[in-house]
Design an enzyme around this catalytic site. Structure first.
Site, PDB file in Angstrom:
ATOM      1  N   SER A 135     -58.001  84.050  42.505  1.00 41.16           N
ATOM      2  CA  SER A 135     -56.827  84.316  41.683  1.00 41.16           C
ATOM      3  C   SER A 135     -57.264  85.297  40.601  1.00 41.16           C
ATOM      4  O   SER A 135     -58.169  84.993  39.822  1.00 41.16           O
ATOM      5  CB  SER A 135     -56.359  82.992  41.057  1.00 41.16           C
ATOM      6  OG  SER A 135     -55.338  83.224  40.115  1.00 41.16           O
ATOM      7  N   LYS A 161     -55.082  86.726  45.300  1.00 36.59           N
ATOM      8  CA  LYS A 161     -53.821  86.412  44.609  1.00 36.59           C
ATOM      9  C   LYS A 161     -53.802  87.158  43.280  1.00 36.59           C
ATOM     10  O   LYS A 161     -54.783  87.141  42.542  1.00 36.59           O
ATOM     11  CB  LYS A 161     -53.752  84.891  44.410  1.00 36.59           C
ATOM     12  CG  LYS A 161     -52.808  84.395  43.341  1.00 36.59           C
ATOM     13  CD  LYS A 161     -52.722  82.871  43.409  1.00 36.59           C
ATOM     14  CE  LYS A 161     -52.717  82.240  42.027  1.00 36.59           C
ATOM     15  NZ  LYS A 161     -52.667  80.766  42.097  1.00 36.59           N
ATOM     16  N   LYS A 163     -52.025  87.629  39.612  1.00 33.47           N
ATOM     17  CA  LYS A 163     -51.128  87.084  38.605  1.00 33.47           C
ATOM     18  C   LYS A 163     -50.171  88.203  38.195  1.00 33.47           C
ATOM     19  O   LYS A 163     -50.599  89.364  38.025  1.00 33.47           O
ATOM     20  CB  LYS A 163     -51.923  86.608  37.388  1.00 33.47           C
ATOM     21  CG  LYS A 163     -52.738  85.360  37.659  1.00 33.47           C
ATOM     22  CD  LYS A 163     -51.819  84.150  37.847  1.00 33.47           C
ATOM     23  CE  LYS A 163     -52.602  82.854  37.815  1.00 33.47           C
ATOM     24  NZ  LYS A 163     -51.712  81.695  38.039  1.00 33.47           N
ATOM     25  N   ASP A 188     -48.562  85.396  41.932  1.00 30.43           N
ATOM     26  CA  ASP A 188     -48.230  84.145  41.234  1.00 30.43           C
ATOM     27  C   ASP A 188     -47.648  84.493  39.871  1.00 30.43           C
ATOM     28  O   ASP A 188     -48.320  85.088  39.029  1.00 30.43           O
ATOM     29  CB  ASP A 188     -49.504  83.296  41.079  1.00 30.43           C
ATOM     30  CG  ASP A 188     -49.225  81.925  40.439  1.00 30.43           C
ATOM     31  OD1 ASP A 188     -48.059  81.636  40.105  1.00 30.43           O
ATOM     32  OD2 ASP A 188     -50.196  81.152  40.286  1.00 30.43           O
ATOM     33  N   GLU A 213     -45.737  82.874  44.532  1.00 23.73           N
ATOM     34  CA  GLU A 213     -45.941  81.530  43.979  1.00 23.73           C
ATOM     35  C   GLU A 213     -45.144  81.349  42.686  1.00 23.73           C
ATOM     36  O   GLU A 213     -45.220  82.178  41.772  1.00 23.73           O
ATOM     37  CB  GLU A 213     -47.446  81.355  43.721  1.00 23.73           C
ATOM     38  CG  GLU A 213     -47.875  79.967  43.300  1.00 23.73           C
ATOM     39  CD  GLU A 213     -49.411  79.889  43.133  1.00 23.73           C
ATOM     40  OE1 GLU A 213     -50.131  80.724  43.727  1.00 23.73           O
ATOM     41  OE2 GLU A 213     -49.869  79.007  42.399  1.00 23.73           O
ATOM     42  N   ASP A 238     -45.808  75.604  42.946  1.00 26.58           N
ATOM     43  CA  ASP A 238     -46.979  75.064  42.261  1.00 26.58           C
ATOM     44  C   ASP A 238     -46.449  74.092  41.189  1.00 26.58           C
ATOM     45  O   ASP A 238     -46.299  72.889  41.438  1.00 26.58           O
ATOM     46  CB  ASP A 238     -47.793  76.239  41.667  1.00 26.58           C
ATOM     47  CG  ASP A 238     -48.963  75.823  40.788  1.00 26.58           C
ATOM     48  OD1 ASP A 238     -49.093  74.631  40.475  1.00 26.58           O
ATOM     49  OD2 ASP A 238     -49.767  76.695  40.385  1.00 26.58           O
ATOM     50  N   LYS A 262     -52.446  70.730  43.606  1.00 29.99           N
ATOM     51  CA  LYS A 262     -53.479  70.624  42.579  1.00 29.99           C
ATOM     52  C   LYS A 262     -53.644  69.149  42.253  1.00 29.99           C
ATOM     53  O   LYS A 262     -52.658  68.480  41.933  1.00 29.99           O
ATOM     54  CB  LYS A 262     -53.080  71.393  41.309  1.00 29.99           C
ATOM     55  CG  LYS A 262     -53.107  72.906  41.476  1.00 29.99           C
ATOM     56  CD  LYS A 262     -52.726  73.613  40.202  1.00 29.99           C
ATOM     57  CE  LYS A 262     -52.764  75.130  40.409  1.00 29.99           C
ATOM     58  NZ  LYS A 262     -52.138  75.853  39.269  1.00 29.99           N
ATOM     59  N   GLY A 290     -56.158  76.056  41.730  1.00 28.01           N
ATOM     60  CA  GLY A 290     -57.249  75.873  40.773  1.00 28.01           C
ATOM     61  C   GLY A 290     -56.729  75.862  39.354  1.00 28.01           C
ATOM     62  O   GLY A 290     -55.633  76.377  39.072  1.00 28.01           O
TER      63      GLY A 290
HETATM   64  O1  OSB Z   1     -50.967  78.878  38.501  1.00 34.98           O
HETATM   65  O2  OSB Z   1     -52.599  78.699  39.802  1.00 34.98           O
HETATM   66  C1  OSB Z   1     -52.156  78.786  38.650  1.00 34.98           C
HETATM   67  C2  OSB Z   1     -55.053  79.026  36.149  1.00 34.98           C
HETATM   68  C3  OSB Z   1     -54.522  78.326  35.091  1.00 34.98           C
HETATM   69  C4  OSB Z   1     -53.244  77.819  35.187  1.00 34.98           C
HETATM   70  C5  OSB Z   1     -52.495  78.022  36.339  1.00 34.98           C
HETATM   71  C6  OSB Z   1     -53.030  78.697  37.415  1.00 34.98           C
HETATM   72  C7  OSB Z   1     -54.322  79.226  37.304  1.00 34.98           C
HETATM   73  C8  OSB Z   1     -54.956  80.007  38.352  1.00 34.98           C
HETATM   74  C9  OSB Z   1     -56.461  80.047  38.353  1.00 34.98           C
HETATM   75  O3  OSB Z   1     -54.359  80.700  39.150  1.00 34.98           O
HETATM   76  C10 OSB Z   1     -57.049  79.530  39.621  1.00 34.98           C
HETATM   77  C11 OSB Z   1     -58.543  79.321  39.467  1.00 34.98           C
HETATM   78  O4  OSB Z   1     -58.971  78.229  39.058  1.00 34.98           O
HETATM   79  O5  OSB Z   1     -59.266  80.270  39.748  1.00 34.98           O
HETATM   80 MG    MG Z   2     -49.928  78.883  40.360  1.00 35.19          MG
END
Ligand code: OSB
Ligand code: MG
Length: 375
Positions: A135, A161, A163, A188, A213, A238, A262, A290
């Site tokens: 991510s 992925k 953001k 995401d 996402e 999510d 999660k 994650g």
């Molecule tokens: O939406 O998946 C998410 C990190 C913090 C809060 C929400 C998210 C995330 C990530 C990081 O996408 C995923 C990772 O641990 O690498």
């Molecule tokens: Mg997410």
């Protein structure tokens, strides 16, 4: 197993680099660790709250409060047959899934060690290795993002992925897709859009994404169903899914075609497995999300990801992507094929570096079972 002791610690860890999402920038983590002791065996769990209530409603501070004042007093001194008894025991506490998961998962670790099994095996996992993606936080400009993607692909990661947030979305995804036409790519939004943006979001259909996402509000399954009906690209939920009923509603309403599981968000391994099984019955593929975890949370994620319906690569990646030094050994590493081999040792299969944990600890609390007094 008799729950003899619960030790709560808050540790401070700083990410190697800031991680930007639509809700803000994350750098200095305050992570609550739960150690539970039974028959001389220590089990470990991680609370995956953020520092602020921006992803969901929990925070490091609310988890500390709810575990201290409600969960630990209920669990300490209990005699349990199995970790599956923890969720029913805590059902009178509404919400606070991440706080509950930290405690429940530590008890799963104990049960696996008592049975001399890997946690993955105890959960019913079937995979010997898990598939990994990354991510990537929001970058300054599309070129910087392309460079970051390039680096992760060289490491072997199987899915990228991105953001996104309004203003840092189309151009970024388009540039990455143009540069890497064949990779598994997703985005995401962490709830940064509304249904009024549906015309805008439809443009993502041109990029051949694996999924979009959580584009809409964190607690709004209904609007995701409306949006999914207008898109060719699969939606993945999510934030919206914190129990099996949410998953059932989302599937029945057609609010998504993929679900991210999660452990913290759903309250621990028991509920995660229920969501997994329900999705399996409805042919909805799942993957492991994650929360910028330390090695303890990451080890639990690896164990969960061995369940058969974890078909898509997860956001479970190498320790070194996050931390200068992780709190478990060996540190979690990813093969050049973008996989993590599942450890075969009992419990989590990783050792906690106690000295390092002590050094990082900012505060601690302790609960002990009552000692029987001879009369
Ligand atoms: O939406 O998946 C998410 C990190 C913090 C809060 C929400 C998210 C995330 C990530 C990081 O996408 C995923 C990772 O641990 O690498
Ligand atoms: Mg997410």
């Amino acid at each position: 197993m008799k729950i003899e002791q619960i030790i709560l610690r808050e540790i401070r860890m700083s990410l190697n680099s800031p991680f930007e999402t639509s809700f803000g920038v994350i750098q200095d983590r305050r992570i609550v660790l739960v150690e539970v002791v039974s028959d001389g065996i220590s089990g470990w769990g991680e609370v995956t709250t953020g520092e602020a209530p921006s992803y969901n409603s929990e925070t490091t501070e609310t988890a500390w409060h709810v575990i201290s004042d409600f969960i630990a007093p209920l669990v300490v001194d209990k005699l349990l047959q199995s970790a599956t008894e923890v969720a029913p025991l805590l059902s009178g506490i509404r919400g606070h899934e991440m706080a509950k998961a930290g405690v429940e998962n530590a008890i799963w670790d104990i049960e696996a060690q008592q049975k001399k099994m890997a946690l993955a095996q105890l959960l019913g996992g079937t995979r010997k290795e898990i598939r990994c993606g990354v991510s990537l936080g929001i970058r300054e400009n599309p070129l910087a993002l392309v460079r970051a993607v390039e680096k992760e692909l060289r490491c072997g990661y199987q899915r990228i992925k991105l953001k996104i947030k309004p203003g840092k979305d189309m151009e970024f995804a388009a540039t990455v897709r143009k540069e890497f036409p064949d990779i598994q790519l997703s985005v995401d939004a962490n709830s940064a859009y509304t249904l009024a943006d549906s015309e805008h979001l439809k443009r993502f259909d041109d990029f051949g994404l694996l999924m979009i996402e959580q584009p809409l509000a964190w607690n709004d399954i209904y609007s995701h169903a409306k949006l999914q009906a207008q898109l060719r690209t699969a939606l993945c939920l999510d934030e919206c899914i914190s129990n099996v009923h949410h998953a059932a509603a989302a599937i029945e309403q057609g609010a998504c075609r993929i679900i991210n599981i999660k452990l913290g968000r759903v309250g621990g391994h028991s509920c995660a497995r229920q969501v997994h099984d329900l999705c399996s019955q409805h042919s909805i593929p799942v993957w492991c999300g994650g929360m910028l975890e330390s090695g303890i949370g990451r080890a639990h994620n690896i164990a969960m990801s061995t369940l058969p319906n974890f078909i898509l690569p997860g956001d479970v990646s190498a320790s070194r992507r996050y931390w200068h030094e992780d709190i478990v050994e060996p540190e979690i590493e990813v093969t050049p094929q973008g996989t993590i081999p599942v450890p075969s040792g009992s419990g989590l299969g990783f050792e906690v570096k106690r000295e390092l944990v002590e050094r990082l600890t900012a505060r601690t609390r302790n609960w002990n079972a009552k000692v029987a007094v001879a009369t």
